[in-house]
Design a protein around this motif. Structure first.
Motif, PDB file in Angstrom:
ATOM      1  N   GLY A  51      50.010 -48.216  48.246  1.00  0.00           N
ATOM      2  CA  GLY A  51      48.814 -48.648  48.952  1.00  0.00           C
ATOM      3  C   GLY A  51      47.708 -49.215  48.088  1.00  0.00           C
ATOM      4  N   ARG A  52      48.042 -49.712  46.906  1.00  0.00           N
ATOM      5  CA  ARG A  52      46.983 -50.113  45.980  1.00  0.00           C
ATOM      6  C   ARG A  52      46.303 -51.435  46.340  1.00  0.00           C
ATOM      7  NH1 ARG A  52      51.810 -50.947  43.296  1.00  0.00           N
ATOM      8  NH2 ARG A  52      52.162 -53.028  42.365  1.00  0.00           N
ATOM      9  N   ALA A  53      46.880 -52.211  47.244  1.00  0.00           N
ATOM     10  CA  ALA A  53      46.263 -53.459  47.685  1.00  0.00           C
ATOM     11  C   ALA A  53      45.767 -53.295  49.115  1.00  0.00           C
ATOM     12  CB  ALA A  53      47.254 -54.613  47.593  1.00  0.00           C
ATOM     13  N   ALA A  54      44.527 -53.672  49.339  1.00  0.00           N
ATOM     14  CA  ALA A  54      43.913 -53.471  50.648  1.00  0.00           C
ATOM     15  C   ALA A  54      44.100 -54.651  51.584  1.00  0.00           C
ATOM     16  CB  ALA A  54      42.422 -53.179  50.479  1.00  0.00           C
ATOM     17  N   SER A  55      44.750 -55.707  51.124  1.00  0.00           N
ATOM     18  CA  SER A  55      44.990 -56.865  51.977  1.00  0.00           C
ATOM     19  C   SER A  55      46.210 -57.615  51.458  1.00  0.00           C
ATOM     20  CB  SER A  55      43.779 -57.804  51.981  1.00  0.00           C
ATOM     21  OG  SER A  55      43.620 -58.425  50.714  1.00  0.00           O
ATOM     22  N   LEU A  56      46.760 -58.462  52.314  1.00  0.00           N
ATOM     23  CA  LEU A  56      47.897 -59.282  51.906  1.00  0.00           C
ATOM     24  C   LEU A  56      47.498 -60.192  50.752  1.00  0.00           C
ATOM     25  CD1 LEU A  56      50.743 -60.430  52.287  1.00  0.00           C
ATOM     26  CD2 LEU A  56      49.827 -61.892  54.110  1.00  0.00           C
ATOM     27  N   GLU A  57      46.290 -60.743  50.825  1.00  0.00           N
ATOM     28  CA  GLU A  57      45.818 -61.633  49.776  1.00  0.00           C
ATOM     29  C   GLU A  57      45.696 -60.896  48.440  1.00  0.00           C
ATOM     30  OE1 GLU A  57      45.342 -63.531  53.484  1.00  0.00           O
ATOM     31  OE2 GLU A  57      44.671 -61.542  52.870  1.00  0.00           O
ATOM     32  N   GLU A  58      45.216 -59.669  48.472  1.00  0.00           N
ATOM     33  CA  GLU A  58      45.112 -58.888  47.239  1.00  0.00           C
ATOM     34  C   GLU A  58      46.494 -58.547  46.697  1.00  0.00           C
ATOM     35  OE1 GLU A  58      43.289 -54.608  45.690  1.00  0.00           O
ATOM     36  OE2 GLU A  58      42.626 -55.447  47.611  1.00  0.00           O
ATOM     37  N   GLN A  59      47.429 -58.259  47.581  1.00  0.00           N
ATOM     38  CA  GLN A  59      48.787 -57.918  47.155  1.00  0.00           C
ATOM     39  C   GLN A  59      49.436 -59.069  46.401  1.00  0.00           C
ATOM     40  OE1 GLN A  59      51.781 -59.378  48.666  1.00  0.00           O
ATOM     41  NE2 GLN A  59      53.022 -58.261  47.169  1.00  0.00           N
ATOM     42  N   MET A  60      49.154 -60.301  46.819  1.00  0.00           N
ATOM     43  CA  MET A  60      49.842 -61.451  46.230  1.00  0.00           C
ATOM     44  C   MET A  60      49.382 -61.775  44.812  1.00  0.00           C
ATOM     45  SD  MET A  60      50.599 -64.153  49.264  1.00  0.00           S
ATOM     46  CE  MET A  60      48.925 -64.217  49.869  1.00  0.00           C
ATOM     47  N   LYS A  61      48.329 -61.164  44.368  1.00  0.00           N
ATOM     48  CA  LYS A  61      47.885 -61.390  42.996  1.00  0.00           C
ATOM     49  C   LYS A  61      48.814 -60.728  41.981  1.00  0.00           C
ATOM     50  CE  LYS A  61      42.989 -61.429  44.357  1.00  0.00           C
ATOM     51  NZ  LYS A  61      41.690 -60.721  44.206  1.00  0.00           N
ATOM     52  N   ASP A  62      49.468 -59.653  42.390  1.00  0.00           N
ATOM     53  CA  ASP A  62      50.214 -58.829  41.443  1.00  0.00           C
ATOM     54  C   ASP A  62      51.528 -59.444  40.953  1.00  0.00           C
ATOM     55  OD1 ASP A  62      50.410 -55.893  40.275  1.00  0.00           O
ATOM     56  OD2 ASP A  62      52.379 -56.378  41.119  1.00  0.00           O
ATOM     57  N   PRO A  63      52.409 -59.928  41.832  1.00  0.00           N
ATOM     58  CA  PRO A  63      53.726 -60.372  41.350  1.00  0.00           C
ATOM     59  C   PRO A  63      53.661 -61.500  40.317  1.00  0.00           C
ATOM     60  CG  PRO A  63      53.743 -60.096  43.724  1.00  0.00           C
ATOM     61  CD  PRO A  63      52.317 -59.986  43.297  1.00  0.00           C
ATOM     62  N   ILE A  64      52.722 -62.411  40.458  1.00  0.00           N
ATOM     63  CA  ILE A  64      52.658 -63.557  39.551  1.00  0.00           C
ATOM     64  C   ILE A  64      52.325 -63.119  38.133  1.00  0.00           C
ATOM     65  CG2 ILE A  64      51.354 -65.662  39.010  1.00  0.00           C
ATOM     66  CD1 ILE A  64      51.223 -66.178  42.033  1.00  0.00           C
ATOM     67  N   THR A  65      51.460 -62.130  37.991  1.00  0.00           N
ATOM     68  CA  THR A  65      51.024 -61.706  36.659  1.00  0.00           C
ATOM     69  C   THR A  65      51.716 -60.447  36.162  1.00  0.00           C
ATOM     70  OG1 THR A  65      49.179 -60.462  37.639  1.00  0.00           O
ATOM     71  CG2 THR A  65      48.750 -62.752  37.012  1.00  0.00           C
ATOM     72  N   ASN A  66      52.487 -59.792  37.032  1.00  0.00           N
ATOM     73  CA  ASN A  66      53.170 -58.566  36.626  1.00  0.00           C
ATOM     74  C   ASN A  66      54.202 -58.880  35.542  1.00  0.00           C
ATOM     75  OD1 ASN A  66      55.109 -56.318  36.590  1.00  0.00           O
ATOM     76  ND2 ASN A  66      54.023 -55.591  38.399  1.00  0.00           N
ATOM     77  N   PRO A  67      54.145 -58.204  34.379  1.00  0.00           N
ATOM     78  CA  PRO A  67      55.062 -58.522  33.272  1.00  0.00           C
ATOM     79  C   PRO A  67      56.521 -58.224  33.580  1.00  0.00           C
ATOM     80  CG  PRO A  67      53.787 -56.537  32.783  1.00  0.00           C
ATOM     81  CD  PRO A  67      53.176 -57.145  34.001  1.00  0.00           C
ATOM     82  N   ARG A  68      56.800 -57.444  34.633  1.00  0.00           N
ATOM     83  CA  ARG A  68      58.186 -57.166  35.009  1.00  0.00           C
ATOM     84  C   ARG A  68      58.642 -58.053  36.170  1.00  0.00           C
ATOM     85  NH1 ARG A  68      60.927 -52.866  33.113  1.00  0.00           N
ATOM     86  NH2 ARG A  68      59.802 -51.425  31.743  1.00  0.00           N
ATOM     87  N   GLU A  69      57.744 -58.851  36.694  1.00  0.00           N
ATOM     88  CA  GLU A  69      58.122 -59.716  37.808  1.00  0.00           C
ATOM     89  C   GLU A  69      58.079 -61.178  37.359  1.00  0.00           C
ATOM     90  OE1 GLU A  69      56.643 -58.491  41.680  1.00  0.00           O
ATOM     91  OE2 GLU A  69      56.078 -56.550  40.834  1.00  0.00           O
ATOM     92  N   MET A  70      57.067 -61.935  37.735  1.00  0.00           N
ATOM     93  CA  MET A  70      57.025 -63.345  37.333  1.00  0.00           C
ATOM     94  C   MET A  70      56.457 -63.541  35.931  1.00  0.00           C
ATOM     95  SD  MET A  70      56.060 -65.372  40.804  1.00  0.00           S
ATOM     96  CE  MET A  70      56.903 -65.053  42.342  1.00  0.00           C
TER      97      MET A  70
END
Length: 351
Positions: free
Chosen positions: A125-144
């Motif tokens: 539950g760390r993202a309070a909105s869909l828009e906030e959630q989408m910030k993570d995968p692009i910069t996550n060192p284990r994802e994109m």
């Protein structure tokens, strides 16, 4: 109130389509309305509106291209669809997704559908909105594994993208907020409400289920008590619960809130398309629905901290018979929406 809402929405969409949206310097957009079956409005709530602006056909199309664009990743090899595959209801079919440089993820990829009704995202539950959630995968060192500076350089170098961003947002200068707004429009179109269960339960088609599937449905709403958490039209309450997987559970929501009362609680996933979204649980520990039912039948850890109240009356589990498990699994497969996973409007437009 619901009828008034739909009347006002219809009036607005008519005016938007008649007069055009964003008509300046050659910009003319078409309003986009997600088509939902009548029972969603009858039994549930209208789709919440976008947090900024309105949904347009051009915005959805742009978001679809970005969702599947490898340039969002560090080395141009991954996109959102790499870990959220349409064939698996926009989940992944492995325990942990493979990210940049073949790095293995640490948590199971959640499916993506009907998320417009959600208020918090990720298992913790760390993202309070869909828009906030989408910030993570692009910069996550284990994802994109990328960063916004590099992504925006690549997108701004594409003249096609610059023209389309101008059409949609009135700016050919692409920034991260516009990328996120575009993808969020596409993701909000990923709705899934066309299953045999829906035909039977909400639309009154008595022949939509077999006798075995009907017995499984009775268990789902009866002795199984599955609907306590997997409830309403969405088949999730979008709440955070500890279902007793482990005596010492992963932090879950506690990692976000810091409250001991949230330790072990994770987001309740929808059971729609559950036959497609294996492996199961936040850590992908169960490979099959049979393993899931075996856990609920005999493996609940009652001493797990903050275990959900609906687990307490079950003791170690439901003690289901072989036939009961088979009936319940047969019913769970009626929650598959084949039209959703084959809808060409949701597929990769680059092929």
């Amino acid at each position: 109130m619901k009828k008034l809402y739909f009347i006002l929405t219809a009036c607005f969409l008519f005016l938007a389509l008649h007069w055009g949206i964003g008509k300046d310097k050659g910009r003319s957009l078409k309003a986009y309305q997600v088509v939902l079956p009548e029972f969603v409005a009858d039994y549930f709530d209208p789709m919440p509106p976008l947090p900024a602006g309105i949904m347009t056909a051009e915005g959805v199309s742009l978001g679809r291209k970005l969702f599947y664009d490898n340039r969002l990743s560090k080395d141009n090899t991954l996109n959102c669809g790499s870990c959220h595959k349409q064939a698996f209801a926009f989940a992944d079919n492995i325990k942990f997704s493979i990210g940049i440089d073949n790095k293995v993820g640490i948590i199971n990829s959640m499916p993506i559908f009907n998320v417009a009704w959600a208020s918090h995202f990720f298992w913790d539950g760390r993202a309070a909105s869909l828009e906030e959630q989408m910030k993570d995968p692009i910069t996550n060192p284990r994802e994109m594994g990328s960063n916004w500076s590099d992504v925006l350089v690549k997108l701004n170098a594409d003249s096609m993208y610059r023209r389309v961003f101008y059409l949609v947002f009135g700016s050919s200068d692409i920034d991260s907020s516009l990328v996120i707004r575009s993808i969020s429009q596409f993701i909000r179109t990923l709705v899934s409400f066309n299953t045999r269960f829906d035909q039977y339960y909400f639309e009154g088609r008595a022949d939509a289920l077999t006798p075995q599937e009907e017995r499984g449905l009775d268990m789902f709403f009866g002795i199984g008590g599955c609907n306590h958490c997997h409830s309403d039209v969405l088949l999730t309450d979008n709440y955070f619960r500890n279902n007793g997987l482990d005596a010492q559970p992963a932090p879950g929501l506690y990692q976000t809130t810091g409250k001991e009362t949230d330790r072990g609680r994770v987001k309740v996933p929808s059971l729609r398309n559950v036959g497609l979204t294996a492996p199961y649980m936040h850590d992908g520990r169960f490979a099959t629905l049979e393993e899931v039912l075996e856990f609920y039948s005999s493996g609940i850890q009652q001493k797990s901290p903050n275990i959900d109240e609906h687990m307490l009356p079950l003791g170690k589990g439901l003690r289901l018979t072989k036939e009961q498990k088979e009936d319940l699994i047969a019913f769970l497969h009626t929650l598959t929406d084949s039209s959703f996973i084959h809808n060409p409007a949701f597929s990769n437009p680059w092929y």
